[in-house]
Every structure is written in C-alpha cells, then in structure tokens.
Design a protein around this motif. Structure first.
Motif, short mmCIF file in Angstrom:
data_model
loop_
_atom_site.label_atom_id
_atom_site.label_comp_id
_atom_site.label_asym_id
_atom_site.label_seq_id
_atom_site.Cartn_x
_atom_site.Cartn_y
_atom_site.Cartn_z
N LEU A 481 23.39 48.79 38.94
CA LEU A 481 24.18 47.85 39.21
C LEU A 481 25.46 47.77 40.34
O LEU A 481 25.88 46.77 40.77
N GLY A 482 25.76 48.71 40.60
CA GLY A 482 26.21 49.11 42.20
C GLY A 482 26.84 48.07 43.26
O GLY A 482 27.20 48.17 44.49
N ALA A 483 25.44 47.81 43.09
CA ALA A 483 24.55 47.23 44.80
C ALA A 483 24.53 46.07 44.21
O ALA A 483 25.20 45.57 45.65
N VAL A 484 25.24 45.81 43.54
CA VAL A 484 25.91 44.12 43.52
C VAL A 484 27.05 44.03 42.49
O VAL A 484 27.52 42.53 42.92
N ALA A 485 27.64 44.87 41.92
CA ALA A 485 28.94 44.18 40.91
C ALA A 485 29.89 45.72 41.27
O ALA A 485 29.40 46.90 41.24
N GLY A 486 31.13 44.88 41.15
CA GLY A 486 32.23 45.85 40.79
C GLY A 486 32.50 46.13 39.79
O GLY A 486 32.42 45.50 38.82
N ALA A 487 33.33 47.87 39.00
CA ALA A 487 33.76 47.94 37.39
C ALA A 487 35.19 48.40 38.50
O ALA A 487 35.31 49.09 39.35
N ASP A 505 28.72 33.21 43.29
CA ASP A 505 27.99 32.46 42.30
C ASP A 505 26.68 32.75 41.78
O ASP A 505 25.76 32.61 40.48
N PRO A 506 25.64 32.93 42.58
CA PRO A 506 24.04 33.68 42.46
C PRO A 506 24.37 34.76 40.97
O PRO A 506 23.86 34.78 40.22
N ALA A 507 25.51 35.68 42.11
CA ALA A 507 25.21 36.78 41.50
C ALA A 507 25.63 36.66 40.03
O ALA A 507 25.24 38.12 38.63
N TRP A 508 26.06 36.28 40.30
CA TRP A 508 27.44 35.29 38.51
C TRP A 508 26.36 35.06 37.69
O TRP A 508 26.08 35.95 36.29
N GLN A 509 25.61 33.87 37.68
CA GLN A 509 24.99 33.61 37.03
C GLN A 509 24.02 34.23 36.22
O GLN A 509 23.27 34.52 35.71
N TRP A 510 23.13 35.63 37.06
CA TRP A 510 22.78 36.37 37.35
C TRP A 510 23.12 37.50 35.80
O TRP A 510 22.56 37.93 35.15
N ASP A 533 33.18 44.61 22.34
CA ASP A 533 32.93 43.27 22.50
C ASP A 533 32.63 42.98 24.72
O ASP A 533 33.54 43.49 24.87
N ARG A 534 32.42 41.57 24.14
CA ARG A 534 32.62 41.16 25.68
C ARG A 534 33.72 40.05 25.78
O ARG A 534 33.02 38.81 25.22
N HIS A 535 33.85 39.61 26.81
CA HIS A 535 34.58 38.25 27.34
C HIS A 535 34.16 37.89 28.88
O HIS A 535 34.25 38.90 29.04
N VAL A 536 34.44 36.72 29.22
CA VAL A 536 33.75 36.26 29.59
C VAL A 536 35.21 35.23 30.45
O VAL A 536 35.86 35.18 30.07
N LEU A 537 34.84 35.64 31.72
CA LEU A 537 36.33 35.58 32.77
C LEU A 537 35.37 35.02 33.55
O LEU A 537 35.23 34.86 34.85
N PRO A 538 34.96 33.42 33.60
CA PRO A 538 33.90 32.45 35.04
C PRO A 538 34.69 32.08 35.90
O PRO A 538 34.41 32.31 37.43
N HIS A 539 36.36 32.16 36.20
CA HIS A 539 36.65 31.80 37.50
C HIS A 539 36.70 33.06 38.40
O HIS A 539 36.97 33.08 39.92
N LEU A 540 36.84 34.13 37.33
CA LEU A 540 37.23 35.88 38.64
C LEU A 540 35.14 36.19 38.92
O LEU A 540 35.23 37.22 38.73
N ARG A 541 34.33 35.74 38.14
CA ARG A 541 32.69 35.63 38.46
C ARG A 541 32.29 37.21 37.45
O ARG A 541 32.63 38.51 37.76
N ALA A 542 33.32 37.35 36.88
CA ALA A 542 33.66 38.45 35.48
C ALA A 542 33.23 38.50 33.95
O ALA A 542 33.83 37.00 33.36
N LEU A 543 32.99 39.92 34.00
CA LEU A 543 32.84 40.34 32.48
C LEU A 543 33.45 41.62 31.89
O LEU A 543 34.27 42.30 32.72
N ASN A 544 34.50 41.31 31.28
CA ASN A 544 35.32 42.33 30.51
C ASN A 544 34.47 42.88 28.72
O ASN A 544 34.08 42.01 28.07
N ALA A 582 17.01 39.03 45.75
CA ALA A 582 17.38 37.99 46.71
C ALA A 582 19.41 38.42 46.54
O ALA A 582 20.34 38.15 47.83
N LEU A 583 19.64 38.89 45.75
CA LEU A 583 20.96 39.38 45.20
C LEU A 583 21.56 40.67 46.33
O LEU A 583 22.88 40.68 46.36
N LEU A 584 20.65 41.56 45.90
CA LEU A 584 21.02 43.05 46.53
C LEU A 584 21.09 42.47 48.28
O LEU A 584 20.73 41.10 49.05
#
Length: 591
Positions: A481-487, A505-510, A533-544, A582-584
């Motif tokens: 997952l870390g190939a496309v996402a930070g945490a 944005d494409p990575a966010w939709q995925w 619990d999952r929380h969606v923060l779309p402006h940050l392209r983030a999940l918490n 395509a996201l990598l």
C-alpha cells in the motif's frame, strides 16, 4: 483595520524534545509568539510521580533550562513565550521563571493558567486534569504577559489562545478559532510538520528538520512554514500527515470550538509554504475531557533470544518451563518475533526474540521470584539460552482513562502578571446558530469480506473499478500500500488512530473504495477483534481509522510491542494488495 498576520512558532513537541530548539527558533527569523508543548498522557503520569516525591515539582524542568538563555533572547526580540510546561504545577513553574528572570537580569512579566487540576475530585487518581481551551492564555496576553505557562490545556490552545489575543477574536468567532486550532494541531508536534516521522522521508533531507511556524491571518487562514535555512521540508504531504495525527472523526472537539477537519483545504504556495484555508468551526461541546491517570499495578518483562534452528520448539520449551511460576499472574503476554533469517551470516540475524510481559496488582507475583526462575533455566533449557537484559524488579505501571465533566464545573483561571485572578467562563454557543452545510455526499464504498491475512489483502482486492463508476477494469499488480499511500498513526488513551492519504485524485478514488474497514482489518489482523471506525476527509484525500481499545490501558501500561501505535501506519503501508499499475510510480530508468 486589518492587523498583519501573527507569526507563531513551536519549539517543543514533547517533554524531552531538542533542547536547543528554543534558541534556534528565537534567532532563526521573525517571530511574535513562541510556543512549547511538553505534555502527553504518559508525561502526566511521570509528573504525577514527581509530585509524589516533591510537592514543589510536577512541571517540565527542561523548560527552565531552555529559558536560561531563551528569556534574554525573547526579551531582546519582543517575542512572547507560551508553554504548557507547568504540567501539574503551573503556579510553581511561574514562580521558578520569575526567580530565573531575576537571576539572569531580564525583566519579564509572567502569568499562568490553572484550574485544570481535578485530582482531588476523582477517587484513586494519581492525576486528573481537564483539557482547557485557549481563553485563559488570551487573558494573560491581554494583560501584558511576556511568558505564559499553563497546566493541561489542549495542545492546539497554545496557538488559538495567542491568535485570539492578537486579532481580538470573540468566543463565537468559530470559523476563525477553528482555523487557528487547525494551525495549532499542525504545529503541536514540532518537527513532525517539517518532515519528521514522514512516510516519504527519502524525498527530503530530514537529518535535522527545523521546527514549524504558522503565519495566521485575521480570517483564521494560515501559512505553515519554517525559518529559512533550517532542515526538513514543509509540503502538503507533511502537513496532511500531521493533520491526521491523533484525531478521531471529522469533528475535532475542543473546549473553544469544534473544528470541522473535513473542510480543511491545503494549497502549495512554493518552497516550504503550505496555505490552510476553508476551515469551518461549530460551537464547542458543553463538557470538557478530563485525562485521568492511576497506578494500575506492577509489570515486568523478559526477552529470551532464540538462535538458529527449531525456533518454534525452543519457544514452546520456555513457555512450558515457566507455566508453574506464571500461575495466578493476572495478565501474561507471550510474543515471538521471528527476526531470524535462514542461513544467516551473522548471529544476530540468525536469532528470534521471545518476549514475556507480565502484569499484576501485586509486585510479588511479577518480581524477583519470576525473573529468578527464568534465569535459573539458563543451563537447563534450550540450546543457546540467553536473555537481552539481566532480571529486574517489578515496576509500577500507569493506566490512562478519560471522563467528561460539564465545562462550567471546571475553575479555569488566568493568574495575571500582577497576581490578579480572573475566572475564565466556558465558551458558549450564540443564541441562534445555523449549522454549516454538510460536505457533499461521497459514493459509498463497496462491501468487502475479510478473508485472512497471510499475504496482505485477499487476491483481487483493490484492482476492480468501483461499482457504478463507469470506469474500465484496470491492470493490477501485487504491491505494498505504501507504494501509493502515506500514513501516520498514534495513540489516544487506549485507542489508536491511523491516517492514510494519497497525492492524486485517481489514487483517492481507488483508496476511498478499496480501503474499507474490512480491508483495513484484513491487512492488520491484530485489529480484527476491535471496533474500527473509518472517517473520510475528501479535501485531504485521506481516510482516518480509529481502532478502539487496541492499546488497552494506554501507553504507560505497555502491553503491546508498539504501545503508542506510532508504527501502526507503517505496518499498514508495508502490507500488500492489488494496486492498479497506473497508480504506481514509474520505475526509475537504468543506465
């Protein structure tokens, strides 16, 4: 008339941070206010034990050492200092600062904030402290204080309090206060905002990251930056990572304002400058969080080193040999870390670690009797028997819990430089307030069935286009997952949070449709038995994600390998799932 932005910095993210940071910040560039955050849940326990030994202590002693030079520098430059280093004894620290000021010959006006200490009202507590807001700090600065020390205020209050003073905000300026709270949350952990503890650390030189600054405008917007020439970097990624740190939900509840994290927008304004805008605020809750620490019992730990062949059998032998002495111990945890490598070329890399952690209300059951029995096995157990440290006595451990108390029952008090005591009323919502509009609804992610964890997420997860999206199926590859996402992850009492973000944005939709709660728990099997619990923060392209209860009684009880969940996010990034090619990132060209 619009006042120029407030330039506010941070020189400490925890009790024990870089000692020369205060000098570095005072001499590195323009500054109006310098803050220091010294308190955490574990720190309150440490200070509580200090206070038991000496009632005159209970504050962060390192702050005083920093001020030996820092007081003169701040006075020369007209910089106000605001710190929560007062811990359990802000009045004592204020007196100590005055004594120091007289010794070094610097005329400073010192004020402090108190009223958070509710220990006497909570049965069996070592410490019990309400998280106060910034209004007491504001009152002290309005009265002309050069140095303000506090007890337990929210970390962000160290910024929102000075901002309200600088711009003369009213308690119901919720959007502006929320903007300052957001900036405060970015600054509070020091160099975590400038590239420290950052997933993509290899992109920047972070051998010695500089401490962060915020340029806060009158409307509550801010630019996060750092002094010129200091190390590290300020990017939308480093700021996003810190915004996700130790928050739970899209509404960030605070004593001054409820901050809507799902409204935060970040804009890159050039080298080491990220603008924070759009933050909406709501009225604060009618109650305050009170952090309570107690002595929970006694603990001990033994780590056995298992080398070479038959690792599992060696571990079983030790566990069997200690069965009798462990009978009656309240809590026993065995962990086998397979750090060994086959056909290893060093002894260390041929070895695994078997860790035993024991906890009990009585020190006798987990003290010398237990550790001596373990050491007595040395010549009669598995081949190559040895441990990582000599046996030790049982040590007390702390338990952290939190309760809520009505805000009007907490005696929040500003003690001004002249000694005047001013009671700070709790924040109240205005008589009529239309709630801000909710952000646009996002498409619901598809259901996901957790089916084990041996190789990461089950085969096929992550590659298909979201149902109903109209997108064509995409070629995928098995990758971390870390190939496309930070945490970034951390602790809140017994809970852990893991924030995950992507950069396009494409990575966010995925990510939005792939990393469901079930997928998260399949990737991190240790979380499967807890509520997530999952929380969606779309402006940050983030999940918490919040994992309730995984840290037990909190960091001081120390029952997990990673008791503060600091590396939980990096474990998640290392797990494999099906990621669209395509996201990598494109492979680096080879010569």
């Amino acid at each position: 008339m619009t006042r120029r932005p407030l330039v506010i910095g941070n020189a400490s993210g925890f009790y024990g941070d870089r000692s020369d940071a205060l000098r570095e910040m005072l001499t590195g560039g323009p500054l109006d206010v310098l803050t220091g955050d010294y308190l955490a849940e574990l720190t309150m326990l440490i200070l509580g034990r200090d206070r038991l030994k000496n009632p005159d202590l209970g504050y962060a002693k390192t702050f005083l050492r920093q001020l030996e030079e820092g007081l003169g520098l701040a006075h020369e430059r007209g910089v106000r200092i605001v710190a929560n280093a007062g811990g359990l004894n802000p009045a004592g620290l204020a007196d100590a600062v005055r004594t120091l000021a007289a010794k070094v010959g610097v005329p400073v006006r010192v004020a402090h904030v108190e009223g958070d200490d509710l220990t006497a009202r909570v049965d069996g507590a070592l410490t019990a402290n309400a998280y106060l807001g910034g209004a007491g700090i504001t009152a002290c600065l309005r009265a002309g204080a050069d140095v303000v020390v506090t007890g337990r205020v929210t970390d962000a209050a160290l910024v929102s309090g000075p901002a309200a003073w600088w711009f003369d905000w009213a308690p119901d300026d919720h959007d502006r206060l929320a903007g300052a709270v957001t900036a405060g949350h970015v600054l509070e952990c020091g160099t975590q905002a400038t590239g420290g503890n950052y997933s993509f650390f290899a992109r920047h030189d972070i051998r010695r990251p500089g401490f962060p600054l915020a340029e806060i405008s009158e409307d509550g917007s801010a630019v996060i930056t750092k002094h010129p020439g200091t190390g590290g970097a300020v990017t939308t990624g480093t700021v996003t990572a810190q915004l996700l740190y130790e928050t739970q939900g899209v509404r960030y509840l605070g004593p001054d304002v409820t901050t809507r994290l799902d409204t935060v927008r970040l804009t890159d304004e050039g080298a080491d400058r990220v603008r924070v805008t759009g933050v909406r605020g709501e009225a604060p809750p009618a109650s305050l969080k009170v952090g309570v620490t107690r002595i929970g019992g006694w603990r001990n730990e033994i780590v056995f080193v298992l080398t070479g062949l038959d690792i599992e059998a060696k571990a079983r032998l030790v566990r069997t040999q200690l069965t009798e002495v462990l009978e009656g111990v309240a809590d026993t945890t065995w962990t086998l870390a397979r750090t060994d490598h086959e056909d290893a070329d060093t002894q260390e890399t041929a070895s695994a670690l078997l860790r035993l952690v024991v906890r009990d209300p009585s020190p006798d059951r987990v003290g010398r009797t237990l550790t001596s029995t373990a050491i007595e096995l040395a010549l009669g157990s598995y081949p190559g028997f040895h441990v990582t440290a000599p046996p030790g006595p049982a040590q007390p451990y702390g338990v952290f819990t939190s309760i809520l108390i009505p805000s009007d029952e907490v005696p929040h008090t500003a003690v001004l430089p002249d000694g005047t005591r001013v009671r700070v009323p709790p924040a109240e919502p205005p008589a009529s307030q239309a709630p801000p509009a909710e952000p646009a609804a996002l498409p619901a992610p598809p259901a996901f069935e957790a089916r084990g964890s041996g190789g990461g997420a089950p085969e096929g997860v992550g590659g298909a286009a979201p149902a109903g999206s109209g997108a064509e199926p995409r070629e995928t590859v098995r990758a971390p997952l870390g190939a496309v996402a930070g945490a970034r992850s951390g602790d809140k009492g017994g809970d852990a949070n893991v924030g995950v973000w992507v950069e396009t944005d494409p990575a966010w939709q995925w990510l939005l449709h792939t990393l469901t709660v079930d997928a998260f728990q399949a990737l991190l099997p240790e979380t499967a038995r807890y509520t997530v619990d999952r929380h969606v923060l779309p402006h940050l392209r983030a999940l918490n994600f919040t994992v309730t209860g995984i840290l037990g009684d909190g960091v001081a009880s120390g029952h997990r390998f990673d008791p503060q969940a600091k590396a939980l996010g990096e474990w998640l990034r290392a797990r494999h799932l099906d990621i669209p090619v395509a996201l990598l990132p494109a492979p680096e060209a080879t010569s």
